[in-house]
Design a protein around this motif. Structure first.
Motif, PDB file in Angstrom:
ATOM      1  N   THR A 212       0.835  -1.209   0.000  1.00  0.00           N
ATOM      2  CA  THR A 212       0.000   0.000   0.000  1.00  0.00           C
ATOM      3  C   THR A 212       0.863   1.250   0.000  1.00  0.00           C
ATOM      4  O   THR A 212       0.621   2.180  -0.778  1.00  0.00           O
ATOM      5  CB  THR A 212      -0.941   0.007   1.231  1.00  0.00           C
ATOM      6  OG1 THR A 212      -1.783  -1.147   1.163  1.00  0.00           O
ATOM      7  CG2 THR A 212      -1.789   1.261   1.274  1.00  0.00           C
ATOM      8  N   ILE A 213       1.878   1.284   0.844  1.00  0.00           N
ATOM      9  CA  ILE A 213       2.780   2.447   0.903  1.00  0.00           C
ATOM     10  C   ILE A 213       3.469   2.644  -0.438  1.00  0.00           C
ATOM     11  O   ILE A 213       3.517   3.759  -0.980  1.00  0.00           O
ATOM     12  CB  ILE A 213       3.800   2.283   2.040  1.00  0.00           C
ATOM     13  CG1 ILE A 213       3.100   2.348   3.398  1.00  0.00           C
ATOM     14  CG2 ILE A 213       4.887   3.351   1.948  1.00  0.00           C
ATOM     15  CD1 ILE A 213       3.974   1.957   4.572  1.00  0.00           C
ATOM     16  N   SER A 214       3.992   1.570  -0.993  1.00  0.00           N
ATOM     17  CA  SER A 214       4.699   1.642  -2.268  1.00  0.00           C
ATOM     18  C   SER A 214       3.789   2.135  -3.394  1.00  0.00           C
ATOM     19  O   SER A 214       4.172   2.999  -4.192  1.00  0.00           O
ATOM     20  CB  SER A 214       5.262   0.268  -2.616  1.00  0.00           C
ATOM     21  OG  SER A 214       5.868   0.275  -3.873  1.00  0.00           O
ATOM     22  N   MET A 215       2.576   1.615  -3.449  1.00  0.00           N
ATOM     23  CA  MET A 215       1.626   2.005  -4.486  1.00  0.00           C
ATOM     24  C   MET A 215       1.303   3.497  -4.409  1.00  0.00           C
ATOM     25  O   MET A 215       1.289   4.192  -5.421  1.00  0.00           O
ATOM     26  CB  MET A 215       0.353   1.177  -4.360  1.00  0.00           C
ATOM     27  CG  MET A 215      -0.667   1.423  -5.441  1.00  0.00           C
ATOM     28  SD  MET A 215      -2.051   2.513  -4.978  1.00  0.00           S
ATOM     29  CE  MET A 215      -2.523   2.007  -3.385  1.00  0.00           C
ATOM     30  N   LEU A 216       1.069   4.001  -3.197  1.00  0.00           N
ATOM     31  CA  LEU A 216       0.746   5.425  -3.049  1.00  0.00           C
ATOM     32  C   LEU A 216       1.917   6.315  -3.405  1.00  0.00           C
ATOM     33  O   LEU A 216       1.743   7.372  -4.025  1.00  0.00           O
ATOM     34  CB  LEU A 216       0.261   5.706  -1.627  1.00  0.00           C
ATOM     35  CG  LEU A 216      -1.111   5.128  -1.303  1.00  0.00           C
ATOM     36  CD1 LEU A 216      -1.395   5.243   0.187  1.00  0.00           C
ATOM     37  CD2 LEU A 216      -2.197   5.833  -2.104  1.00  0.00           C
ATOM     38  N   MET A 217       3.130   5.904  -3.072  1.00  0.00           N
ATOM     39  CA  MET A 217       4.296   6.705  -3.419  1.00  0.00           C
ATOM     40  C   MET A 217       4.550   6.696  -4.928  1.00  0.00           C
ATOM     41  O   MET A 217       4.907   7.711  -5.514  1.00  0.00           O
ATOM     42  CB  MET A 217       5.501   6.248  -2.627  1.00  0.00           C
ATOM     43  CG  MET A 217       5.317   6.506  -1.128  1.00  0.00           C
ATOM     44  SD  MET A 217       6.669   5.986  -0.132  1.00  0.00           S
ATOM     45  CE  MET A 217       7.632   7.473  -0.148  1.00  0.00           C
ATOM     46  N   GLU A 218       4.346   5.549  -5.555  1.00  0.00           N
ATOM     47  CA  GLU A 218       4.495   5.467  -7.013  1.00  0.00           C
ATOM     48  C   GLU A 218       3.422   6.289  -7.711  1.00  0.00           C
ATOM     49  O   GLU A 218       3.712   6.969  -8.708  1.00  0.00           O
ATOM     50  CB  GLU A 218       4.438   4.007  -7.477  1.00  0.00           C
ATOM     51  CG  GLU A 218       5.669   3.226  -7.143  1.00  0.00           C
ATOM     52  CD  GLU A 218       5.596   1.787  -7.641  1.00  0.00           C
ATOM     53  OE1 GLU A 218       5.017   1.551  -8.715  1.00  0.00           O
ATOM     54  OE2 GLU A 218       6.130   0.923  -6.937  1.00  0.00           O
ATOM     55  N   LEU A 219       2.213   6.240  -7.211  1.00  0.00           N
ATOM     56  CA  LEU A 219       1.131   7.021  -7.781  1.00  0.00           C
ATOM     57  C   LEU A 219       1.446   8.525  -7.714  1.00  0.00           C
ATOM     58  O   LEU A 219       1.245   9.251  -8.686  1.00  0.00           O
ATOM     59  CB  LEU A 219      -0.187   6.728  -7.051  1.00  0.00           C
ATOM     60  CG  LEU A 219      -1.417   7.455  -7.532  1.00  0.00           C
ATOM     61  CD1 LEU A 219      -1.719   7.112  -8.986  1.00  0.00           C
ATOM     62  CD2 LEU A 219      -2.607   7.113  -6.635  1.00  0.00           C
ATOM     63  N   LYS A 220       1.963   8.962  -6.587  1.00  0.00           N
ATOM     64  CA  LYS A 220       2.341  10.361  -6.445  1.00  0.00           C
ATOM     65  C   LYS A 220       3.416  10.746  -7.470  1.00  0.00           C
ATOM     66  O   LYS A 220       3.330  11.802  -8.103  1.00  0.00           O
ATOM     67  CB  LYS A 220       2.858  10.631  -5.043  1.00  0.00           C
ATOM     68  CG  LYS A 220       3.284  12.064  -4.833  1.00  0.00           C
ATOM     69  CD  LYS A 220       3.886  12.239  -3.445  1.00  0.00           C
ATOM     70  CE  LYS A 220       4.276  13.678  -3.195  1.00  0.00           C
ATOM     71  NZ  LYS A 220       5.524  14.069  -3.786  1.00  0.00           N
ATOM     72  N   ALA A 221       4.405   9.872  -7.650  1.00  0.00           N
ATOM     73  CA  ALA A 221       5.467  10.150  -8.616  1.00  0.00           C
ATOM     74  C   ALA A 221       4.928  10.251 -10.035  1.00  0.00           C
ATOM     75  O   ALA A 221       5.345  11.121 -10.810  1.00  0.00           O
ATOM     76  CB  ALA A 221       6.541   9.067  -8.525  1.00  0.00           C
ATOM     77  N   VAL A 222       3.990   9.388 -10.391  1.00  0.00           N
ATOM     78  CA  VAL A 222       3.386   9.412 -11.725  1.00  0.00           C
ATOM     79  C   VAL A 222       2.575  10.696 -11.922  1.00  0.00           C
ATOM     80  O   VAL A 222       2.660  11.338 -12.970  1.00  0.00           O
ATOM     81  CB  VAL A 222       2.510   8.168 -11.966  1.00  0.00           C
ATOM     82  CG1 VAL A 222       1.654   8.313 -13.204  1.00  0.00           C
ATOM     83  CG2 VAL A 222       3.384   6.918 -12.048  1.00  0.00           C
ATOM     84  N   ILE A 223       1.815  11.063 -10.918  1.00  0.00           N
ATOM     85  CA  ILE A 223       0.981  12.268 -11.021  1.00  0.00           C
ATOM     86  C   ILE A 223       1.854  13.517 -11.166  1.00  0.00           C
ATOM     87  O   ILE A 223       1.540  14.400 -11.959  1.00  0.00           O
ATOM     88  CB  ILE A 223       0.051  12.388  -9.807  1.00  0.00           C
ATOM     89  CG1 ILE A 223      -1.035  11.320  -9.879  1.00  0.00           C
ATOM     90  CG2 ILE A 223      -0.569  13.776  -9.696  1.00  0.00           C
ATOM     91  CD1 ILE A 223      -1.896  11.193  -8.636  1.00  0.00           C
ATOM     92  N   GLU A 224       2.946  13.554 -10.406  1.00  0.00           N
ATOM     93  CA  GLU A 224       3.830  14.717 -10.475  1.00  0.00           C
ATOM     94  C   GLU A 224       4.695  14.685 -11.728  1.00  0.00           C
ATOM     95  O   GLU A 224       5.233  15.709 -12.127  1.00  0.00           O
ATOM     96  CB  GLU A 224       4.708  14.787  -9.225  1.00  0.00           C
ATOM     97  CG  GLU A 224       3.918  15.136  -7.989  1.00  0.00           C
ATOM     98  CD  GLU A 224       4.792  15.204  -6.749  1.00  0.00           C
ATOM     99  OE1 GLU A 224       5.940  14.686  -6.774  1.00  0.00           O
ATOM    100  OE2 GLU A 224       4.329  15.772  -5.763  1.00  0.00           O
ATOM    101  N   GLY A 225       4.851  13.494 -12.305  1.00  0.00           N
ATOM    102  CA  GLY A 225       5.628  13.137 -13.443  1.00  0.00           C
ATOM    103  C   GLY A 225       6.212  14.100 -14.305  1.00  0.00           C
ATOM    104  O   GLY A 225       6.927  14.336 -15.057  1.00  0.00           O
TER     105      GLY A 225
END
Length: 81
Positions: free
Chosen positions: A68-81
């Motif tokens: 869950t932590i990893s998914m949320l951090m990756e999602l943030k990186a993609v959104i900020e991309g």
């Protein structure tokens, strides 16, 4: 015997830290009877502590939390991309 894992996530911005806490809260509150857990957010450090009487159960719970932590951090990186 109690088996215990402590995880710390440091340096996450306030929004992602709050998102992680809100995502993990239901999981922590519904842990199996043989387990207990706590979440703590201080400034930019998120601390998650989980303990279980059975090591296999602890491993499953911790894997889920890390995913869950990893998914949320990756999602943030993609959104900020």
């Amino acid at each position: 015997m109690e088996n215990k894992v402590e995880l710390e996530v440091r340096g996450a911005d306030e929004n992602i830290a709050r998102s992680i806490v809100e995502s993990l809260r239901p999981e922590i509150e519904s842990l199996p009877e043989a387990c207990r857990g706590e979440l703590e957010l201080k400034e930019s450090t998120l601390r998650v502590v989980v303990s279980c009487s059975r090591i296999g159960l602890l491993r499953a719970v911790v894997n889920s939390i890390i995913s869950t932590i990893s998914m949320l951090m990756e999602l943030k990186a993609v959104i900020e991309g």
